[in-house]
Design a protein around this motif. Structure first.
Motif, PDB file in Angstrom:
ATOM      1  N   SER A   1       0.816  -1.233   0.000  1.00 28.53           N
ATOM      2  CA  SER A   1       0.000   0.000   0.000  1.00 28.53           C
ATOM      3  C   SER A   1       0.845   1.276   0.000  1.00 28.53           C
ATOM      4  O   SER A   1       0.692   2.150   0.856  1.00 28.53           O
ATOM      5  CB  SER A   1      -0.956   0.001   1.212  1.00 28.53           C
ATOM      6  OG  SER A   1      -1.832  -1.089   1.156  1.00 28.53           O
ATOM      7  N   GLN A   2       1.759   1.345  -0.946  1.00 28.46           N
ATOM      8  CA  GLN A   2       2.569   2.551  -1.081  1.00 28.46           C
ATOM      9  C   GLN A   2       3.107   2.663  -2.501  1.00 28.46           C
ATOM     10  O   GLN A   2       3.209   1.668  -3.221  1.00 28.46           O
ATOM     11  CB  GLN A   2       3.731   2.547  -0.086  1.00 28.46           C
ATOM     12  CG  GLN A   2       4.728   1.410  -0.307  1.00 28.46           C
ATOM     13  CD  GLN A   2       5.729   1.286   0.819  1.00 28.46           C
ATOM     14  OE1 GLN A   2       6.314   2.264   1.256  1.00 28.46           O
ATOM     15  NE2 GLN A   2       5.920   0.058   1.310  1.00 28.46           N
ATOM     16  N   SER A   3       3.438   3.845  -2.897  1.00 30.32           N
ATOM     17  CA  SER A   3       4.055   4.098  -4.201  1.00 30.32           C
ATOM     18  C   SER A   3       5.513   4.450  -3.976  1.00 30.32           C
ATOM     19  O   SER A   3       5.815   5.368  -3.207  1.00 30.32           O
ATOM     20  CB  SER A   3       3.331   5.244  -4.914  1.00 30.32           C
ATOM     21  OG  SER A   3       3.939   5.523  -6.143  1.00 30.32           O
ATOM     22  N   VAL A   4       6.426   3.703  -4.606  1.00 33.29           N
ATOM     23  CA  VAL A   4       7.852   3.910  -4.332  1.00 33.29           C
ATOM     24  C   VAL A   4       8.700   4.138  -5.579  1.00 33.29           C
ATOM     25  O   VAL A   4       9.836   4.605  -5.469  1.00 33.29           O
ATOM     26  CB  VAL A   4       8.443   2.709  -3.546  1.00 33.29           C
ATOM     27  CG1 VAL A   4       7.769   2.560  -2.192  1.00 33.29           C
ATOM     28  CG2 VAL A   4       8.331   1.423  -4.343  1.00 33.29           C
ATOM     29  N   ARG A   5       8.173   3.828  -6.749  1.00 28.99           N
ATOM     30  CA  ARG A   5       9.030   3.899  -7.932  1.00 28.99           C
ATOM     31  C   ARG A   5       9.553   5.307  -8.212  1.00 28.99           C
ATOM     32  O   ARG A   5      10.661   5.474  -8.727  1.00 28.99           O
ATOM     33  CB  ARG A   5       8.300   3.337  -9.155  1.00 28.99           C
ATOM     34  CG  ARG A   5       8.672   1.885  -9.405  1.00 28.99           C
ATOM     35  CD  ARG A   5       7.899   1.245 -10.503  1.00 28.99           C
ATOM     36  NE  ARG A   5       6.515   1.017 -10.110  1.00 28.99           N
ATOM     37  CZ  ARG A   5       5.707   0.185 -10.738  1.00 28.99           C
ATOM     38  NH1 ARG A   5       6.135  -0.495 -11.788  1.00 28.99           N
ATOM     39  NH2 ARG A   5       4.469   0.026 -10.334  1.00 28.99           N
ATOM     40  N   GLN A   6       8.774   6.307  -7.865  1.00 24.13           N
ATOM     41  CA  GLN A   6       9.240   7.677  -8.089  1.00 24.13           C
ATOM     42  C   GLN A   6      10.354   8.057  -7.121  1.00 24.13           C
ATOM     43  O   GLN A   6      11.019   9.091  -7.278  1.00 24.13           O
ATOM     44  CB  GLN A   6       8.072   8.675  -7.954  1.00 24.13           C
ATOM     45  CG  GLN A   6       7.594   8.919  -6.532  1.00 24.13           C
ATOM     46  CD  GLN A   6       6.596   7.859  -6.054  1.00 24.13           C
ATOM     47  OE1 GLN A   6       6.405   6.834  -6.705  1.00 24.13           O
ATOM     48  NE2 GLN A   6       5.968   8.121  -4.913  1.00 24.13           N
ATOM     49  N   ASN A   7      10.592   7.194  -6.099  1.00 23.63           N
ATOM     50  CA  ASN A   7      11.638   7.443  -5.109  1.00 23.63           C
ATOM     51  C   ASN A   7      12.921   6.662  -5.373  1.00 23.63           C
ATOM     52  O   ASN A   7      13.833   6.679  -4.546  1.00 23.63           O
ATOM     53  CB  ASN A   7      11.119   7.106  -3.708  1.00 23.63           C
ATOM     54  CG  ASN A   7       9.918   7.941  -3.315  1.00 23.63           C
ATOM     55  OD1 ASN A   7       8.804   7.428  -3.206  1.00 23.63           O
ATOM     56  ND2 ASN A   7      10.125   9.235  -3.122  1.00 23.63           N
ATOM     57  N   VAL A   8      12.986   5.992  -6.522  1.00 20.36           N
ATOM     58  CA  VAL A   8      14.181   5.217  -6.855  1.00 20.36           C
ATOM     59  C   VAL A   8      15.284   6.160  -7.346  1.00 20.36           C
ATOM     60  O   VAL A   8      15.131   6.846  -8.361  1.00 20.36           O
ATOM     61  CB  VAL A   8      13.879   4.155  -7.927  1.00 20.36           C
ATOM     62  CG1 VAL A   8      15.176   3.485  -8.405  1.00 20.36           C
ATOM     63  CG2 VAL A   8      12.920   3.104  -7.381  1.00 20.36           C
ATOM     64  N   LEU A   9      16.376   6.207  -6.616  1.00 17.45           N
ATOM     65  CA  LEU A   9      17.530   7.006  -7.024  1.00 17.45           C
ATOM     66  C   LEU A   9      18.362   6.269  -8.059  1.00 17.45           C
ATOM     67  O   LEU A   9      18.885   6.863  -8.995  1.00 17.45           O
ATOM     68  CB  LEU A   9      18.399   7.330  -5.802  1.00 17.45           C
ATOM     69  CG  LEU A   9      17.777   8.231  -4.743  1.00 17.45           C
ATOM     70  CD1 LEU A   9      18.675   8.269  -3.500  1.00 17.45           C
ATOM     71  CD2 LEU A   9      17.580   9.634  -5.289  1.00 17.45           C
TER      72      LEU A   9
END
Length: 488
Positions: free
Chosen positions: A401-409
């Protein structure tokens, strides 16, 4: 008389053997083809993030303690060990997971909450697993695999039936809840085979899991490698990196040295901790013990597709170790062991060491390791890697229940081709040869060559099998064999 011993590779088994052999008075040189030591247990350091490239689970702490005690040392002399709580969590669906904590009593509560009456069954199951552990780890696996009679002891005679049943049969007989059954079948995956192909005796892995617990060395598993390096050097071992072996020299059926970076290095004994199959390709054809057909007919542990991901935010709803069992295990396993193929819906594992260890990532950021088990020998392309990263990220975001792909460095990947290139791994396997009934103990490739005198092997393709603790034991076993035939 002191012997000059060459060791190929610097993984756990090689470093262990080097320590024991140096302690016995031999002159030991370790050659490592890569820039850094550790074999499959190397590190990736990037932009302030630190990842263990290989093993991330520290189980069976008593085996590490026994290794260092052989040199009047303790793990704590070299690194800090923290017991994880929770040990890990297992996802079955969106926001649907079971957490495995750090004691059997707490785990029993989790089981009881999932299935009333299961706690009592679990205690009995783990008691039996502990008995197996005491027989196996404290005695049986410290045999060199030269004779079937090593397996025949008063204790194993009582357990003979466990070698002809399987983990899956035993677990499913006792636990009807499939979610709990999956958790109990999970530990044997470290042995490289399906629960349906793994003898019941290996339930000792369940005691390693629930009885002993899961640990983390501060700054990562590579600290164990550095500890062994420090110990080896203190004992007089010479370790040389960027040193690829192209040939093992054989004269009159006797190993006389190696060719390293096109230069000849003579020695009295050659020990290889490199991939066993690859090592035999360095020999004259007549000196090989095992044919290509032999290797192709063996059951190998999986390869893996791994991603090392730097996130610019903390990840929610996960633990240090998190398993994703929301898809059909049997369907995925079939693509590994029955008919090699890329799985349509893969199970996967994720590790976030920075949850526990501030050294793994800069403040406010997260280091993530994602692993998909695969059949060895699969076609490996950048396009396939990217497709599977998308697959698991879709599910990861949905399940947690989270969005993380935009946080990939950044992300780095490691797969079949890399296992072959970096480790000369047979078909790109990640964990060696599976511990099935017909690939156990004396039925595994031998520590001592039957064709070439003074040539020995160690590591996950030989005795006792895959995993970090067995690799430490393998190094001890082969050093004892070398001492037996080449006393100082």
């Amino acid at each position: 008389m002191k012997k000059k011993i060459t060791i190929i590779g610097s993984g756990f088994s090689s470093l262990a053997a080097a320590c024991y052999l140096a302690k016995s008075g031999h002159e030991v040189t370790v050659f490592e083809k890569n820039e850094t030591i550790g074999g499959r247990a190397r590190q990736l350091i990037k932009d302030g993030f630190t990842f263990d490239i290989g093993p991330t689970w520290y189980w069976m702490p008593d085996v590490f303690e026994r290794f260092f005690a052989d040199f009047n040392k303790k793990p704590s002399d070299y690194y800090q060990l923290d017991k994880l709580n929770p040990a890990y969590s297992v996802y079955y669906g969106k926001d649907d997971f079971i957490t495995i904590e750090d004691t059997l009593e707490k785990i029993c509560v989790a089981f009881e909450n999932e299935e009333p009456g299961s706690a009592k069954i679990l205690k009995k199951f783990i008691h039996k697993a502990q008995d197996n552990y005491n027989v196996a780890i404290k005695d049986l696996v410290y045999n060199p695999g030269v004779s079937p009679f090593e397996l025949v002891t008063p204790e194993t005679i009582k357990k003979v039936g466990q070698f002809f049943s399987t983990i899956k049969k035993d677990v499913r007989k006792e636990f009807k809840n499939p979610r709990l059954a999956k958790i109990l079948e999970f530990p044997v995956l470290f042995l490289g085979a399906k629960p349906s192909d793994t003898p019941s005796f290996y339930s000792f892995m369940n005691y390693a899991d629930f009885g002993l617990g899961t640990f983390h060395p501060k700054k990562g598993m590579y600290q164990v490698v550095l500890a062994m390096q420090e110990l080896a050097v203190s004992l007089g071992v010479n370790i040389i990196t960027n040193a690829a072996i192209s040939k093992i020299l054989v004269e009159n059926n006797q190993a006389t040295g190696v060719v390293v970076n096109s230069e000849t290095h003579k020695s009295d004994v050659v020990l290889s901790g490199a991939d066993y199959h690859h090592t035999e390709t360095l020999l004259p054809a007549a000196s090989k013990q095992y044919s290509e057909r032999y290797w192709s007919n063996k059951t190998f542990a999986p390869s893996s597709l791994l991603f090392y991901v730097g996130f610019n935010t903390k990840i929610k709803n996960v633990n240090h170790h998190t398993l994703f069992f929301d898809v059909d295990f049997d369907a995925h396993a079939a693509t590994i062991y029955d008919k090699a193929a890329w799985p349509e819906n893969p199970l996967f594992y994720a590790s976030f060491p920075s949850i526990t260890d501030s050294h793994a990532a800069p403040e406010g950021k997260e280091a993530g390791i994602f692993l998909i088990p695969l059949a060895p020998g699969l076609n490996d392309t950048p396009e396939l890697r990217e497709r599977y990263f998308t697959k698991i990220m879709d599910r990861f975001e949905e399940l947690t229940s989270q969005s993380v792909r935009q946080n990939v460095l950044f992300k780095e990947s490691f797969c079949v081709n890399d296992f072959v290139q970096d480790y000369n791994s047979y078909k790109g396997n990640a964990y060696g040869m599976a511990n099935t009934l017909l690939q156990t103990a004396f039925l595994r490739p031998k520590l001592k060559s039957s064709k070439v005198n003074n040539l020995y092997f160690t590591g996950q393709l030989t005795v006792p099998g895959p995993g970090v603790p067995p690799s430490l034991i393998s190094g001890k076993l082969v050093s004892e064999l070398i001492d037996k035939y080449h006393t100082v």
